[in-house]
Each structure stands twice: as structure tokens, then as C-alpha cells.
Scaffold this motif. Structure first.
Motif, PDB file in Angstrom:
ATOM      1  N   GLY A   1      49.028  47.574  20.658  1.00 38.69           N
ATOM      2  CA  GLY A   1      48.590  48.029  21.985  1.00 38.69           C
ATOM      3  C   GLY A   1      47.143  48.504  21.999  1.00 38.69           C
ATOM      4  N   ASP A   2      46.283  47.887  21.167  1.00 39.23           N
ATOM      5  CA  ASP A   2      44.852  48.226  21.144  1.00 39.23           C
ATOM      6  C   ASP A   2      44.602  49.741  21.055  1.00 39.23           C
ATOM      7  N   PRO A   3      45.081  50.398  19.989  1.00 36.59           N
ATOM      8  CA  PRO A   3      44.919  51.860  19.923  1.00 36.59           C
ATOM      9  C   PRO A   3      43.461  52.300  19.809  1.00 36.59           C
TER      10      PRO A   3
ATOM     11  N   ALA B   1      36.698  56.728  35.253  1.00 38.95           N
ATOM     12  CA  ALA B   1      37.656  55.829  35.906  1.00 38.95           C
ATOM     13  C   ALA B   1      38.725  55.473  34.880  1.00 38.95           C
ATOM     14  N   GLY B   2      39.773  54.818  35.338  1.00 37.72           N
ATOM     15  CA  GLY B   2      40.763  54.215  34.455  1.00 37.72           C
ATOM     16  C   GLY B   2      41.337  55.177  33.437  1.00 37.72           C
ATOM     17  N   SER B   3      41.390  54.719  32.167  1.00 40.07           N
ATOM     18  CA  SER B   3      42.064  55.521  31.137  1.00 40.07           C
ATOM     19  C   SER B   3      41.307  56.814  30.836  1.00 40.07           C
ATOM     20  N   PHE B   4      39.993  56.837  31.067  1.00 38.70           N
ATOM     21  CA  PHE B   4      39.232  58.091  30.859  1.00 38.70           C
ATOM     22  C   PHE B   4      39.731  59.166  31.819  1.00 38.70           C
ATOM     23  N   ALA B   5      39.831  58.798  33.099  1.00 41.88           N
ATOM     24  CA  ALA B   5      40.285  59.759  34.111  1.00 41.88           C
ATOM     25  C   ALA B   5      41.705  60.231  33.788  1.00 41.88           C
TER      26      ALA B   5
ATOM     27  N   VAL C   1      34.785  47.516  22.396  1.00 40.14           N
ATOM     28  CA  VAL C   1      33.756  48.542  22.559  1.00 40.14           C
ATOM     29  C   VAL C   1      33.644  48.844  24.045  1.00 40.14           C
ATOM     30  N   ILE C   2      33.936  50.088  24.404  1.00 41.32           N
ATOM     31  CA  ILE C   2      33.954  50.446  25.828  1.00 41.32           C
ATOM     32  C   ILE C   2      32.866  51.460  26.129  1.00 41.32           C
ATOM     33  N   ILE C   3      32.030  51.102  27.084  1.00 41.68           N
ATOM     34  CA  ILE C   3      30.961  51.996  27.547  1.00 41.68           C
ATOM     35  C   ILE C   3      31.326  52.443  28.956  1.00 41.68           C
ATOM     36  N   ARG C   4      31.095  53.726  29.232  1.00 41.65           N
ATOM     37  CA  ARG C   4      31.384  54.258  30.572  1.00 41.65           C
ATOM     38  C   ARG C   4      30.172  55.024  31.117  1.00 41.65           C
ATOM     39  N   ASN C   5      29.883  54.781  32.387  1.00 40.26           N
ATOM     40  CA  ASN C   5      28.844  55.537  33.094  1.00 40.26           C
ATOM     41  C   ASN C   5      29.440  56.492  34.115  1.00 40.26           C
TER      42      ASN C   5
ATOM     43  N   ASP D   1      36.759  40.784  34.954  1.00 38.72           N
ATOM     44  CA  ASP D   1      37.943  41.106  34.134  1.00 38.72           C
ATOM     45  C   ASP D   1      37.642  42.257  33.183  1.00 38.72           C
ATOM     46  N   THR D   2      36.385  42.354  32.748  1.00 39.44           N
ATOM     47  CA  THR D   2      36.048  43.265  31.645  1.00 39.44           C
ATOM     48  C   THR D   2      35.101  44.392  32.064  1.00 39.44           C
ATOM     49  N   CYS D   3      34.755  44.422  33.352  1.00 38.73           N
ATOM     50  CA  CYS D   3      33.871  45.477  33.864  1.00 38.73           C
ATOM     51  C   CYS D   3      34.538  46.133  35.076  1.00 38.73           C
ATOM     52  N   ARG D   4      34.234  47.400  35.316  1.00 36.79           N
ATOM     53  CA  ARG D   4      34.525  47.973  36.641  1.00 36.79           C
ATOM     54  C   ARG D   4      33.225  47.956  37.436  1.00 36.79           C
ATOM     55  N   LEU D   5      33.301  47.359  38.609  1.00 38.37           N
ATOM     56  CA  LEU D   5      32.126  47.167  39.464  1.00 38.37           C
ATOM     57  C   LEU D   5      32.465  47.691  40.851  1.00 38.37           C
TER      58      LEU D   5
ATOM     59  N   VAL E   1      30.451  50.825  36.522  1.00 37.49           N
ATOM     60  CA  VAL E   1      31.245  52.021  36.200  1.00 37.49           C
ATOM     61  C   VAL E   1      31.547  52.069  34.700  1.00 37.49           C
ATOM     62  N   ASP E   2      32.117  50.994  34.188  1.00 42.50           N
ATOM     63  CA  ASP E   2      32.428  50.897  32.758  1.00 42.50           C
ATOM     64  C   ASP E   2      32.635  49.428  32.414  1.00 42.50           C
ATOM     65  N   PHE E   3      32.715  49.140  31.119  1.00 42.92           N
ATOM     66  CA  PHE E   3      32.967  47.763  30.693  1.00 42.92           C
ATOM     67  C   PHE E   3      33.377  47.731  29.229  1.00 42.92           C
ATOM     68  N   LYS E   4      33.950  46.597  28.850  1.00 37.59           N
ATOM     69  CA  LYS E   4      34.415  46.378  27.475  1.00 37.59           C
ATOM     70  C   LYS E   4      33.652  45.205  26.873  1.00 37.59           C
ATOM     71  N   LEU E   5      33.142  45.389  25.670  1.00 40.54           N
ATOM     72  CA  LEU E   5      32.453  44.305  24.970  1.00 40.54           C
ATOM     73  C   LEU E   5      33.176  43.984  23.674  1.00 40.54           C
TER      74      LEU E   5
END
Ligand code: TMP
Ligand code: ASP
Length: 236
Positions: A128-130, A98-102, A91-95, A197-201, A174-178
Motif C-alpha cells: 500500500g505504498d507506505p 490537501a489529501g492525505s496531509f490534511a 516523491v511527493i511535494i506539497r505547497n 492524475d499525479t498533481c492537484r491543480l 497544490v501538490d504532486f507526485k514524482l
């Protein structure tokens, strides 16, 4: 509480059984991977930082009404957690973009969203975690409608709590994975870890990256970034 048999070894953690069938021990490693394990390395001291940071934040979230798998920190690298079956959704939340969104949408990094976004990936290394949406998750029976609703509610709550807390450390979340798990009695709880590892800070003033992107992108200063987050978080 002691480890008995090893149940599982993941990319960054090992999971052990204990004498209590409802409890496990997770043990955090310094191993780092990226791009579905294609890039491998070590970040010295990462396991200790991720263990302590994740436990600290999960205890904060519990106080704010978010149930988690956390039970007790045993030592620098080992923590007792509730035994759960992991819901195979990342579960990925973005504020902020960045990353794959960009990359997917062809925009620069650093665009601040009016509202957070949420997306799901099917947690499956072979594939590959589609990316998938809720209908796909239901079709694949990865979770029920009620479970997905609860996961979304909790994920946005986690974002509100963490975003506000990170700002007090002069850090932009910035974003994170739960990842979420289901306990023996069917309760959805926050599982896995919350760490660099699981957040962009990003530093609030300079936008300096204080997370695993420094490893993913060969930027150098990886250990320093993890240590800096730990220092801001716990004064260590
Ligand atoms: P992304 O921009 O690469 O999709 O990553 C979004 C967020 O999720 C970012 O904070 C890093 C985190 N993440 C993981 O924790 N595990 C993963 O396997 C991936 C791809 C991302
Ligand atoms: N941990 C993931 C992997 O190895 C990816 C990442 O965090 O970038 O593949």
C-alpha cells in the motif's frame, strides 16, 4: 520507432520494448484507479491528455536543467522514453494542505505553506505504498545517499518551475507526485508522468479542482476538468 514486446502493464500505462535496448515506448490508457486500485474507472480521453501534458512539461523542465526520460512523442497516446530502472520511491511535494496531509495532521485543505514539504513513499502496491523517510529508504537500499540528495534537489526544482508556470495558467499547484529512474549510465532522471492524475491543480480564483480528485471523490465533471487543464496548457 515501433513497439516490440510488452514489458509491463501498470494502472494507467503500458510499457513496450523497442529495437533499441536503451529506449521504451509508453502507451497511456484511459483507465483510472484510486486507493491502491480499489476504485476503478475510465476517464475518456485521459490517456491523450496525460501523454501530451506530461511531454510538454517534461520538455519545459529539460530546458530548465531537469533531466527527464522524455525522448519523442509518437502519437496521441505513445511516447518514446529512455529505458530506466525506476527508483521505488514516490516523491511527493506539497505547497498547500490537501489529501492525505490534511487527513494525517487533522487540518483543513487549502493552508498555504511558507515552504514546500517533501515526503517519500515506498512504491510497493502489496504494502500500500507506505510512507518512509530517507533513513528507511537507505536501510531498504531503495537508493543511495547521493541518489536521494539528487532526487530531492530535482524534485524541488520541478516544483519551482511548475508552480510558476501553472500560475500563468491561473492554476495553483497544490501538490504532486514524482518518480525518478536511473539510466544505464547511472544518471537520475525524472520519469513516469506529470498530469492531472499525479498533481492537484486548483483554479486560482475559485479553487475549483481540475484534477483526479474529481474521480477519487466522485465529484463529477472529471473529463471536463482534464479538458480544461489541457485547454489552458496548450490552447486545445
Ligand atoms: P495524497 O494527498 O493522497 O498523499 O496525494 C499527494 C499527491 O500525490 C496528489 O497530487 C496525488 C498524487 N498521488 C499519485 O500520483 N499517486 C498516488 O498513488 C497517490 C496516493 C497520490
Ligand atoms: N493511482 C493510485 C491507485 O490506484 C492512487 C491515486 O492516484 O489516488 O491506487
Amino acid at each position: 520507432m515501433e513497439k516490440t514486446v510488452q514489458l509491463y502493464e501498470g494502472k494507467a500505462k503500458k510499457v513496450y520494448a523497442t529495437a533499441d535496448e536503451n529506449l521504451c515506448i509508453v502507451s497511456y490508457k484511459d483507465d483510472a484507479t484510486a486507493f491502491n486500485g480499489q476504485k476503478k474507472g475510465t476517464i475518456a480521453g485521459k490517456g491523450v491528455i496525460n501523454n501530451k501534458m506530461s511531454n510538454f512539461l517534461m520538455q519545459m523542465l529539460e530546458k530548465e536543467g531537469v533531466p527527464t526520460h522524455f525522448v519523442e512523442e509518437l502519437n496521441d497516446r505513445d511516447t518514446v522514453v529512455k529505458k530506466v530502472s525506476i527508483v521505488p520511491l514516490e516523491v511527493i511535494i506539497r505547497n498547500i494542505s490537501a489529501g492525505s496531509f490534511a487527513k494525517h495532521y487533522g487540518v483543513e485543505e487549502g493552508i498555504v505553506f511558507d515552504e514546500p514539504t517533501i515526503e517519500f513513499s515506498y512504491k510497493n502496491d502489496d504494502l500500500g505504498d507506505p510512507l518512509l523517510n530517507e533513513y528507511h529508504a537507505l536501510a531498504l537500499k531503495l537508493a543511495t545517499k547521493d541518489e536521494i540528495a539528487e532526487i530531492k534537489r530535482l524534485a524541488f526544482k520541478v516544483n519551482e518551475v511548475l508552480k510558476a508556470y501553472m500560475l500563468t495558467l491561473n492554476v495553483r499547484l497544490v501538490d504532486f507526485k514524482l518518480e525518478f529512474g536511473k539510466t544505464a549510465d547511472g544518471q537520475i532522471v525524472l520519469a513516469d508522468e506529470i498530469s492531472p492524475d499525479t498533481c492537484r491543480l486548483w483554479d486560482k480564483d475559485t479553487n475549483e479542482k481540475l484534477d483526479k480528485d474529481r474521480f477519487r471523490r466522485d465529484m463529477g465533471g472529471v473529463e471536463d476538468a482534464y479538458n480544461e487543464i489541457m485547454r489552458r496548457l496548450m490552447g486545445e
